[in-house]
Design a protein around this motif. Structure first.
Motif, PDB file in Angstrom:
ATOM      1  N   GLY A 112       0.830  -1.195   0.000  1.00  0.00           N
ATOM      2  CA  GLY A 112       0.000   0.000   0.000  1.00  0.00           C
ATOM      3  C   GLY A 112       0.866   1.247   0.000  1.00  0.00           C
ATOM      4  O   GLY A 112       1.810   1.362  -0.779  1.00  0.00           O
ATOM      5  N   LEU A 113       0.548   2.183   0.885  1.00  0.00           N
ATOM      6  CA  LEU A 113       1.350   3.393   1.077  1.00  0.00           C
ATOM      7  C   LEU A 113       2.094   3.249   2.399  1.00  0.00           C
ATOM      8  O   LEU A 113       1.484   3.307   3.473  1.00  0.00           O
ATOM      9  CB  LEU A 113       0.451   4.630   1.125  1.00  0.00           C
ATOM     10  CG  LEU A 113      -0.212   5.068  -0.179  1.00  0.00           C
ATOM     11  CD1 LEU A 113      -1.264   6.128   0.098  1.00  0.00           C
ATOM     12  CD2 LEU A 113       0.822   5.593  -1.160  1.00  0.00           C
ATOM     13  N   ALA A 128       4.561  11.289  10.436  1.00  0.00           N
ATOM     14  CA  ALA A 128       3.941   9.987  10.142  1.00  0.00           C
ATOM     15  C   ALA A 128       2.540   9.901  10.742  1.00  0.00           C
ATOM     16  O   ALA A 128       1.609   9.388  10.112  1.00  0.00           O
ATOM     17  CB  ALA A 128       4.829   8.851  10.672  1.00  0.00           C
ATOM     18  N   ALA A 129       2.390  10.422  11.961  1.00  0.00           N
ATOM     19  CA  ALA A 129       1.073  10.398  12.607  1.00  0.00           C
ATOM     20  C   ALA A 129       0.075  11.258  11.831  1.00  0.00           C
ATOM     21  O   ALA A 129      -1.096  10.874  11.654  1.00  0.00           O
ATOM     22  CB  ALA A 129       1.191  10.887  14.050  1.00  0.00           C
ATOM     23  N   TYR A 130       0.534  12.397  11.358  1.00  0.00           N
ATOM     24  CA  TYR A 130      -0.327  13.281  10.557  1.00  0.00           C
ATOM     25  C   TYR A 130      -0.759  12.571   9.271  1.00  0.00           C
ATOM     26  O   TYR A 130      -1.943  12.572   8.913  1.00  0.00           O
ATOM     27  CB  TYR A 130       0.434  14.567  10.236  1.00  0.00           C
ATOM     28  CG  TYR A 130      -0.270  15.450   9.230  1.00  0.00           C
ATOM     29  CD1 TYR A 130      -1.355  16.241   9.595  1.00  0.00           C
ATOM     30  CD2 TYR A 130       0.158  15.494   7.902  1.00  0.00           C
ATOM     31  CE1 TYR A 130      -2.003  17.051   8.667  1.00  0.00           C
ATOM     32  CE2 TYR A 130      -0.483  16.302   6.968  1.00  0.00           C
ATOM     33  CZ  TYR A 130      -1.559  17.070   7.357  1.00  0.00           C
ATOM     34  OH  TYR A 130      -2.208  17.863   6.431  1.00  0.00           O
ATOM     35  N   LEU A 131       0.201  11.946   8.581  1.00  0.00           N
ATOM     36  CA  LEU A 131      -0.115  11.285   7.304  1.00  0.00           C
ATOM     37  C   LEU A 131      -1.083  10.131   7.495  1.00  0.00           C
ATOM     38  O   LEU A 131      -2.005   9.939   6.698  1.00  0.00           O
ATOM     39  CB  LEU A 131       1.177  10.794   6.637  1.00  0.00           C
ATOM     40  CG  LEU A 131       2.164  11.882   6.209  1.00  0.00           C
ATOM     41  CD1 LEU A 131       3.474  11.261   5.749  1.00  0.00           C
ATOM     42  CD2 LEU A 131       1.566  12.777   5.120  1.00  0.00           C
ATOM     43  N   SER A 132      -0.891   9.364   8.573  1.00  0.00           N
ATOM     44  CA  SER A 132      -1.775   8.214   8.789  1.00  0.00           C
ATOM     45  C   SER A 132      -3.145   8.655   9.301  1.00  0.00           C
ATOM     46  O   SER A 132      -4.129   7.941   9.130  1.00  0.00           O
ATOM     47  CB  SER A 132      -1.134   7.180   9.722  1.00  0.00           C
ATOM     48  OG  SER A 132      -0.752   7.759  10.937  1.00  0.00           O
ATOM     49  N   ASN A 135      -4.896   9.972   6.018  1.00  0.00           N
ATOM     50  CA  ASN A 135      -5.089   8.871   5.071  1.00  0.00           C
ATOM     51  C   ASN A 135      -4.872   7.547   5.799  1.00  0.00           C
ATOM     52  O   ASN A 135      -3.737   7.124   5.991  1.00  0.00           O
ATOM     53  CB  ASN A 135      -4.127   8.992   3.887  1.00  0.00           C
ATOM     54  CG  ASN A 135      -4.396   7.931   2.821  1.00  0.00           C
ATOM     55  OD1 ASN A 135      -5.150   6.984   3.047  1.00  0.00           O
ATOM     56  ND2 ASN A 135      -3.778   8.081   1.663  1.00  0.00           N
ATOM     57  N   PRO A 136      -5.954   6.873   6.199  1.00  0.00           N
ATOM     58  CA  PRO A 136      -5.845   5.625   6.967  1.00  0.00           C
ATOM     59  C   PRO A 136      -5.108   4.513   6.220  1.00  0.00           C
ATOM     60  O   PRO A 136      -4.716   3.518   6.826  1.00  0.00           O
ATOM     61  CB  PRO A 136      -7.305   5.222   7.216  1.00  0.00           C
ATOM     62  CG  PRO A 136      -8.100   6.472   7.002  1.00  0.00           C
ATOM     63  CD  PRO A 136      -7.359   7.283   5.991  1.00  0.00           C
ATOM     64  N   ALA A 182      -0.321  12.216  -4.243  1.00  0.00           N
ATOM     65  CA  ALA A 182      -1.131  12.840  -3.187  1.00  0.00           C
ATOM     66  C   ALA A 182      -0.388  12.820  -1.855  1.00  0.00           C
ATOM     67  O   ALA A 182      -0.435  13.796  -1.086  1.00  0.00           O
ATOM     68  CB  ALA A 182      -2.472  12.113  -3.068  1.00  0.00           C
ATOM     69  N   LEU A 183       0.318  11.726  -1.574  1.00  0.00           N
ATOM     70  CA  LEU A 183       1.072  11.612  -0.323  1.00  0.00           C
ATOM     71  C   LEU A 183       2.202  12.644  -0.279  1.00  0.00           C
ATOM     72  O   LEU A 183       2.435  13.283   0.762  1.00  0.00           O
ATOM     73  CB  LEU A 183       1.630  10.191  -0.178  1.00  0.00           C
ATOM     74  CG  LEU A 183       2.309   9.849   1.147  1.00  0.00           C
ATOM     75  CD1 LEU A 183       1.367  10.016   2.331  1.00  0.00           C
ATOM     76  CD2 LEU A 183       2.856   8.419   1.108  1.00  0.00           C
ATOM     77  N   ILE A 184       2.894  12.818  -1.403  1.00  0.00           N
ATOM     78  CA  ILE A 184       3.979  13.813  -1.464  1.00  0.00           C
ATOM     79  C   ILE A 184       3.431  15.216  -1.183  1.00  0.00           C
ATOM     80  O   ILE A 184       4.017  15.973  -0.400  1.00  0.00           O
ATOM     81  CB  ILE A 184       4.679  13.771  -2.838  1.00  0.00           C
ATOM     82  CG1 ILE A 184       5.461  12.462  -3.000  1.00  0.00           C
ATOM     83  CG2 ILE A 184       5.630  14.962  -3.008  1.00  0.00           C
ATOM     84  CD1 ILE A 184       5.916  12.188  -4.418  1.00  0.00           C
ATOM     85  N   ILE A 185       2.318  15.542  -1.797  1.00  0.00           N
ATOM     86  CA  ILE A 185       1.715  16.868  -1.589  1.00  0.00           C
ATOM     87  C   ILE A 185       1.327  17.043  -0.118  1.00  0.00           C
ATOM     88  O   ILE A 185       1.556  18.115   0.474  1.00  0.00           O
ATOM     89  CB  ILE A 185       0.501  17.068  -2.519  1.00  0.00           C
ATOM     90  CG1 ILE A 185       0.939  16.999  -3.987  1.00  0.00           C
ATOM     91  CG2 ILE A 185      -0.212  18.384  -2.224  1.00  0.00           C
ATOM     92  CD1 ILE A 185       2.066  17.930  -4.373  1.00  0.00           C
ATOM     93  N   ASN A 186       0.762  15.998   0.492  1.00  0.00           N
ATOM     94  CA  ASN A 186       0.429  16.061   1.923  1.00  0.00           C
ATOM     95  C   ASN A 186       1.675  16.315   2.783  1.00  0.00           C
ATOM     96  O   ASN A 186       1.627  17.081   3.749  1.00  0.00           O
ATOM     97  CB  ASN A 186      -0.246  14.769   2.380  1.00  0.00           C
ATOM     98  CG  ASN A 186      -1.658  14.624   1.844  1.00  0.00           C
ATOM     99  OD1 ASN A 186      -2.301  15.610   1.494  1.00  0.00           O
ATOM    100  ND2 ASN A 186      -2.140  13.395   1.758  1.00  0.00           N
ATOM    101  N   ILE A 187       2.770  15.663   2.425  1.00  0.00           N
ATOM    102  CA  ILE A 187       4.024  15.837   3.169  1.00  0.00           C
ATOM    103  C   ILE A 187       4.520  17.275   3.038  1.00  0.00           C
ATOM    104  O   ILE A 187       4.856  17.933   4.034  1.00  0.00           O
ATOM    105  CB  ILE A 187       5.108  14.848   2.667  1.00  0.00           C
ATOM    106  CG1 ILE A 187       4.736  13.415   3.058  1.00  0.00           C
ATOM    107  CG2 ILE A 187       6.482  15.218   3.218  1.00  0.00           C
ATOM    108  CD1 ILE A 187       5.555  12.349   2.344  1.00  0.00           C
ATOM    109  N   LEU A 188       4.533  17.792   1.814  1.00  0.00           N
ATOM    110  CA  LEU A 188       5.038  19.151   1.594  1.00  0.00           C
ATOM    111  C   LEU A 188       4.154  20.180   2.290  1.00  0.00           C
ATOM    112  O   LEU A 188       4.662  21.154   2.858  1.00  0.00           O
ATOM    113  CB  LEU A 188       5.124  19.438   0.087  1.00  0.00           C
ATOM    114  CG  LEU A 188       6.073  18.530  -0.717  1.00  0.00           C
ATOM    115  CD1 LEU A 188       6.094  18.951  -2.182  1.00  0.00           C
ATOM    116  CD2 LEU A 188       7.484  18.523  -0.135  1.00  0.00           C
ATOM    117  N   ASP A 189       2.846  19.952   2.273  1.00  0.00           N
ATOM    118  CA  ASP A 189       1.932  20.870   2.962  1.00  0.00           C
ATOM    119  C   ASP A 189       2.191  20.855   4.472  1.00  0.00           C
ATOM    120  O   ASP A 189       2.165  21.906   5.130  1.00  0.00           O
ATOM    121  CB  ASP A 189       0.471  20.495   2.679  1.00  0.00           C
ATOM    122  CG  ASP A 189       0.063  20.823   1.247  1.00  0.00           C
ATOM    123  OD1 ASP A 189       0.803  21.564   0.558  1.00  0.00           O
ATOM    124  OD2 ASP A 189      -0.999  20.327   0.805  1.00  0.00           O
TER     125      ASP A 189
END
Length: 291
Positions: A112-113, A128-132, A135-136, A182-189
């Motif tokens: 997955g991701l 990591a906590a923010y990303l999870s 996005n579950p 989408a994950l990369i954009i979430n990280i940069l934001d």
């Protein structure tokens, strides 16, 4: 959580030349830099192994992502293609004063991701906590702490890998590509908000899968495969594997079961590139940690 601002980021694709998701994302961003531009930091995009990318192979002489141990980077006798390249990349990362590395990978396993961490740095745990949380589907895999890891992401303290799959080597798959983007954009934001001092709310609880070892395929004395991943285990990354449950199916029809003492959570199950490394899958333990 206070942290000195992140000023320079390296976004790396093509550490393995046949993992096309990261390669073509980096190429896309190099042609459309406005997509990843942020006010508070600079981004260096890097295609790590152009020769392997051109050849459509994981590597030319040896796995580049195993060439970054500090002692190996200092060893003048290590002069094959990837060993020299690792030194060049390490120099570039240092000269560019990179604070954070995002190393993009893909896998034939059903990961997955996945965000892969190699340390317990609070900044990365919060990220990591923010990303999870948003996005579950995001899983967090942690490699053993306090080891000299040989990976490119180890060139700075705030380095991590993104591992996405299942996708075949040498193949672009639109859904995987878009999820990674989408994950990369979430990280940069997140990094931008963090730099501005805007509190990014995260859950205090984080589920982490800690790698504790690995298991090889059944082999004979010559090292030849004698079996394969059992159908019940195939694509079951991050799912519990209890003692007595099937691991392998031998070519003569025998089932080999897991004989450990407690339930584990396998990852990188049947990863194509790990046959040569004699790894059928990694074992992890699942933890809930408070950050």
């Amino acid at each position: 959580m206070s942290h000195s601002p992140i000023k320079n980021i390296a976004l790396v694709g093509g550490t393995h030349g046949n993992e096309l998701t990261g390669i073509f994302l980096v190429k896309k961003y190099e042609q459309n830099s406005h997509l990843i531009r942020r006010d508070s930091f600079e981004i260096l995009t890097l295609l790590a192994n152009p020769q392997a990318i051109a050849a459509g192979r994981r590597y030319i002489d040896t796995d580049l992502n195993r060439c970054f141990k500090p002692q190996d980077l200092q060893n003048p006798k290590l002069i094959n293609h990837e060993q020299l390249l690792a030194r060049q990349i390490a120099f570039t990362i240092e000269q560019s004063k990179i604070d954070l590395i995002i190393d993009l990978h893909s896998t034939t396993s059903n990961m997955g991701l996945t965000v892969i961490l190699h340390n317990h740095h609070p900044y990365l745990l919060n990220l990591a906590a923010y990303l999870s949380k948003i996005n579950p589907l995001v899983k967090v895999l942690q490699y053993p702490l306090n080891q000299d890891h040989p990976y490119l992401r180890n060139l700075c303290k705030l380095g991590f890998a993104i591992e996405v799959g299942a996708v075949a080597q040498g193949v672009l798959q639109a859904d995987i590509f878009e999820q990674t983007e989408a994950l990369i954009i979430n990280i940069l934001d997140y990094l931008e908000q963090s730099n501005r001092g805007e509190i990014v709310s995260v859950d205090n609880n984080l589920t982490i899968y800690r790698q504790i070892g690995n298991i090889d395929y059944p082999r004979n004395e010559s090292g030849e495969l004698q079996g394969m991943i059992h159908p019940q285990l195939q694509f079951q990354d991050y799912q519990p594997l209890a003692p007595g449950e099937p691991m392998f199916l031998t070519f003569d029809g025998q089932t080999i079961t897991y004989e450990g003492e407690s339930t584990v959570y396998p990852v990188f199950i049947n990863e194509s590139a790990y046959y040569e490394k004699k790894i059928a899958f990694y074992l992890t333990q699942k933890y809930q940690i408070i950050i």
